[in-house]
Design a protein around this motif. Structure first.
Motif, PDB file in Angstrom:
ATOM      1  N   ARG A  67       0.837  -1.287  -0.168  1.00 39.13           N
ATOM      2  CA  ARG A  67       0.090  -0.048  -0.047  1.00 39.13           C
ATOM      3  C   ARG A  67       0.857   1.275  -0.085  1.00 39.13           C
ATOM      4  O   ARG A  67       0.773   2.244  -0.759  1.00 39.13           O
ATOM      5  N   LEU A  68       1.922   1.120   0.888  1.00 37.70           N
ATOM      6  CA  LEU A  68       2.728   2.295   0.997  1.00 37.70           C
ATOM      7  C   LEU A  68       3.432   2.593  -0.144  1.00 37.70           C
ATOM      8  O   LEU A  68       3.702   3.932  -0.678  1.00 37.70           O
ATOM      9  N   LEU A  69       4.128   1.537  -0.714  1.00 37.68           N
ATOM     10  CA  LEU A  69       4.890   1.735  -1.860  1.00 37.68           C
ATOM     11  C   LEU A  69       4.248   2.310  -3.193  1.00 37.68           C
ATOM     12  O   LEU A  69       4.515   3.034  -3.930  1.00 37.68           O
ATOM     13  N   ILE A  75       0.798   8.138  -6.355  1.00 40.97           N
ATOM     14  CA  ILE A  75       0.026   9.393  -5.986  1.00 40.97           C
ATOM     15  C   ILE A  75       1.026  10.187  -5.436  1.00 40.97           C
ATOM     16  O   ILE A  75       0.776  11.344  -5.987  1.00 40.97           O
ATOM     17  N   ARG A  76       1.956   9.981  -4.725  1.00 37.11           N
ATOM     18  CA  ARG A  76       2.981  11.065  -4.231  1.00 37.11           C
ATOM     19  C   ARG A  76       3.882  11.377  -5.242  1.00 37.11           C
ATOM     20  O   ARG A  76       4.605  12.343  -5.270  1.00 37.11           O
ATOM     21  N   SER A  82      12.176   8.853   0.004  1.00 38.95           N
ATOM     22  CA  SER A  82      12.404  10.209   0.089  1.00 38.95           C
ATOM     23  C   SER A  82      11.235  10.688   0.869  1.00 38.95           C
ATOM     24  O   SER A  82      11.010  11.814   0.780  1.00 38.95           O
ATOM     25  N   LEU A  83      10.187   9.709   1.494  1.00 37.93           N
ATOM     26  CA  LEU A  83       9.096  10.180   2.372  1.00 37.93           C
ATOM     27  C   LEU A  83       9.587  11.167   3.455  1.00 37.93           C
ATOM     28  O   LEU A  83      10.626  10.824   4.078  1.00 37.93           O
ATOM     29  N   VAL A  88       3.890  11.213   5.488  1.00 40.34           N
ATOM     30  CA  VAL A  88       3.351  10.142   6.233  1.00 40.34           C
ATOM     31  C   VAL A  88       1.795  10.718   6.842  1.00 40.34           C
ATOM     32  O   VAL A  88       0.962  10.100   6.964  1.00 40.34           O
ATOM     33  N   ILE A  89       2.092  12.012   7.100  1.00 40.84           N
ATOM     34  CA  ILE A  89       0.478  12.373   7.788  1.00 40.84           C
ATOM     35  C   ILE A  89      -0.538  12.559   6.359  1.00 40.84           C
ATOM     36  O   ILE A  89      -1.557  12.131   6.690  1.00 40.84           O
ATOM     37  N   ALA A  90      -0.098  12.970   5.188  1.00 37.87           N
ATOM     38  CA  ALA A  90      -0.909  12.798   3.955  1.00 37.87           C
ATOM     39  C   ALA A  90      -1.131  11.207   3.833  1.00 37.87           C
ATOM     40  O   ALA A  90      -2.416  11.109   3.530  1.00 37.87           O
ATOM     41  N   TYR A  91      -0.248  10.310   4.230  1.00 37.68           N
ATOM     42  CA  TYR A  91      -0.897   8.769   4.064  1.00 37.68           C
ATOM     43  C   TYR A  91      -1.988   8.502   5.000  1.00 37.68           C
ATOM     44  O   TYR A  91      -2.495   7.667   4.491  1.00 37.68           O
ATOM     45  N   GLU A  92      -1.728   8.849   6.339  1.00 34.30           N
ATOM     46  CA  GLU A  92      -2.705   8.623   7.040  1.00 34.30           C
ATOM     47  C   GLU A  92      -4.045   9.159   6.762  1.00 34.30           C
ATOM     48  O   GLU A  92      -5.014   8.450   6.923  1.00 34.30           O
ATOM     49  N   ALA A  93      -4.164  10.186   6.165  1.00 34.71           N
ATOM     50  CA  ALA A  93      -5.176  10.886   5.597  1.00 34.71           C
ATOM     51  C   ALA A  93      -5.990   9.918   4.459  1.00 34.71           C
ATOM     52  O   ALA A  93      -7.004   9.678   4.508  1.00 34.71           O
ATOM     53  N   PHE A  94      -4.930   9.391   3.635  1.00 37.93           N
ATOM     54  CA  PHE A  94      -5.154   8.660   2.471  1.00 37.93           C
ATOM     55  C   PHE A  94      -5.912   7.471   3.049  1.00 37.93           C
ATOM     56  O   PHE A  94      -7.117   7.026   2.363  1.00 37.93           O
ATOM     57  N   LEU A  95      -5.382   6.926   4.213  1.00 35.94           N
ATOM     58  CA  LEU A  95      -6.219   5.528   4.635  1.00 35.94           C
ATOM     59  C   LEU A  95      -7.372   5.754   5.186  1.00 35.94           C
ATOM     60  O   LEU A  95      -8.204   4.998   4.949  1.00 35.94           O
ATOM     61  N   CYS A  96      -7.764   7.049   5.660  1.00 35.18           N
ATOM     62  CA  CYS A  96      -8.992   7.435   5.876  1.00 35.18           C
ATOM     63  C   CYS A  96      -9.974   7.194   4.793  1.00 35.18           C
ATOM     64  O   CYS A  96     -11.396   7.077   4.776  1.00 35.18           O
TER      65      CYS A  96
END
Length: 387
Positions: A67-69, A75-76, A82-83, A88-96
């Motif tokens: 998922r992260l990769l 998307i990013r 390079s994250l 990471v904050i944006a990814y947590e919002a993506f999981l929502c």
């Protein structure tokens, strides 16, 4: 061909700008490297390989890494190496709120184009996902692959309430029902007898030892040790933690019965390599943890089908049970029998006694009984005082 560690869900040939070869968070050249991997897919694959002997953990960790990769590269528009903390904050919002294309019901559950989400993740699932990824980044930092982890800045959230007692276990009565049901299996053919003896032994072995499936799969004759007239099982478990599990004479009698059925001497050889759980049809080859898990699940399904006729609720609970339920069941029953908590901690090889305390149901049951009984007595007394 050997399957790629990420199981083909991630492109194996990312362009250099996304591969991580020149990630902005890569460790400087003067840092000692512990791994040879030089791109993100290879580095993540090595981290996953550390969990090859725990199939359920492996699949869970692989899913989060995929998922992260995919999110980072598609998307990013940047490699995982390079994250930043903002990512990471944006990814947590993506999981929502994952996009509908990532939750498409028409996609297969396995394979290169499989579905990675069924919908938005609940808070608990998000915490679990981020915790797994924090472990990945910590590993890559320790390996000298990354300079630092953007997860170390994550705000610690206060835990809500007290730890809940474990509920994935079978109470004593239901456990007895399971054993009784298995003893009723047909044994008219050799195949039926093999199936019966295997199910009988596997459930008893996992229950008394509280082993994980991977630990049970690795157990062999030489791990059974007799010290001062008592039997012990030597285990190297999760995190390479060693332990000695006490074995009852009754379990050793069950072991002798199982071995005798397959033409083996009743007592395990001191230096023997024959596995504790034999392969299909009694072959002296070890089963995989997944195979042991499937044997247990198939046994519980068969028992549940039998119980369904008399008690649908019991059948439903048994059908949900798995190898880890047997570990929880063992710990719960030990606590109910009055086994000191520090002994249970040693048997389960927990690093913290707080983890072991989730199995202490007896005190809760006693509190419930005394509280409700007192209220019932008071209510009856008030009724007796009425004219």
């Amino acid at each position: 061909m050997t399957e790629h560690p990420l199981s083909l869900a991630v492109p194996q040939a990312l362009p250099p700008v996304l591969s991580g070869c020149a990630g902005t968070n890569r460790a400087p050249a003067n840092v000692a490297r512990q791994i040879a991997a030089n791109d993100d897919v290879a580095a993540i694959g090595l981290w996953l390989a550390e969990y090859h002997d725990s199939p359920h953990t492996f699949r869970s960790y692989r899913k989060e890494a995929e998922r992260l990769l995919l999110w980072a590269t598609q998307i990013r528009g940047k490699p995982v190496s390079s994250l930043t903390r903002e990512d990471v904050i944006a990814y947590e919002a993506f999981l929502c709120h994952p996009p509908a294309t990532w939750c498409d019901d028409s996609l297969a559950r396995r394979g290169e184009h499989r579905r990675l989400f069924t919908g938005p993740l609940a808070e608990r699932s998000r915490r679990q996902a981020l915790g797994i990824l924090a472990g990945l980044f910590n590993y890559l930092v320790r390996a000298g692959y990354l300079a630092g982890s953007p997860f170390v800045l994550q705000r610690r959230r206060a835990r809500r309430g007290m730890p809940r007692a474990i509920e994935r276990y079978l109470d004593r009565s239901l456990w007895d029902d399971v054993l009784h049901s298995i003893d009723g299996w047909p044994r008219s053919t050799n195949r039926n007898c093999q199936r019966y003896e295997r199910a009988r032994w596997v459930l008893r072995f996992l229950y008394e030892t509280a082993l994980r499936a991977s630990e049970a799969a690795a157990a062999c004759e030489s791990d059974f040790q007799r010290v001062r007239g008592r039997w012990w099982l030597h285990v190297v478990g999760k995190g390479d933690v060693e332990g000695q599990i006490p074995l009852s004479d009754h379990l050793m009698e069950d072991f002798a019965r199982y071995r005798g059925f397959h033409g083996l001497p009743p007592a395990p050889a001191d230096n023997g390599k024959i596995p504790a759980i034999l392969g299909i049809a009694g072959r002296a080859s070890a089963l995989t943890p997944t195979a042991i898990y499937q044997i247990v699940k198939a046994t519980f399904r068969h028992v549940a089908d039998t119980l369904q006729k008399e008690d649908a609720a019991k059948a439903s609970r048994v059908r949900r049970a798995s190898t880890h339920w047997l570990r929880h069941t063992a710990a719960t029953h030990q606590a109910e029998d009055g086994t000191p908590i520090h002994h249970i901690q040693q048997n389960l090889r927990h690093s913290s006694i707080g983890t072991t305390s989730i199995y202490l149901h007896a005190e809760e049951d006693s509190r419930h009984a005394s509280t409700t009984r007192t209220r019932a007595d008071a209510s009856q007394q008030r009724e007796g005082d009425l004219p």
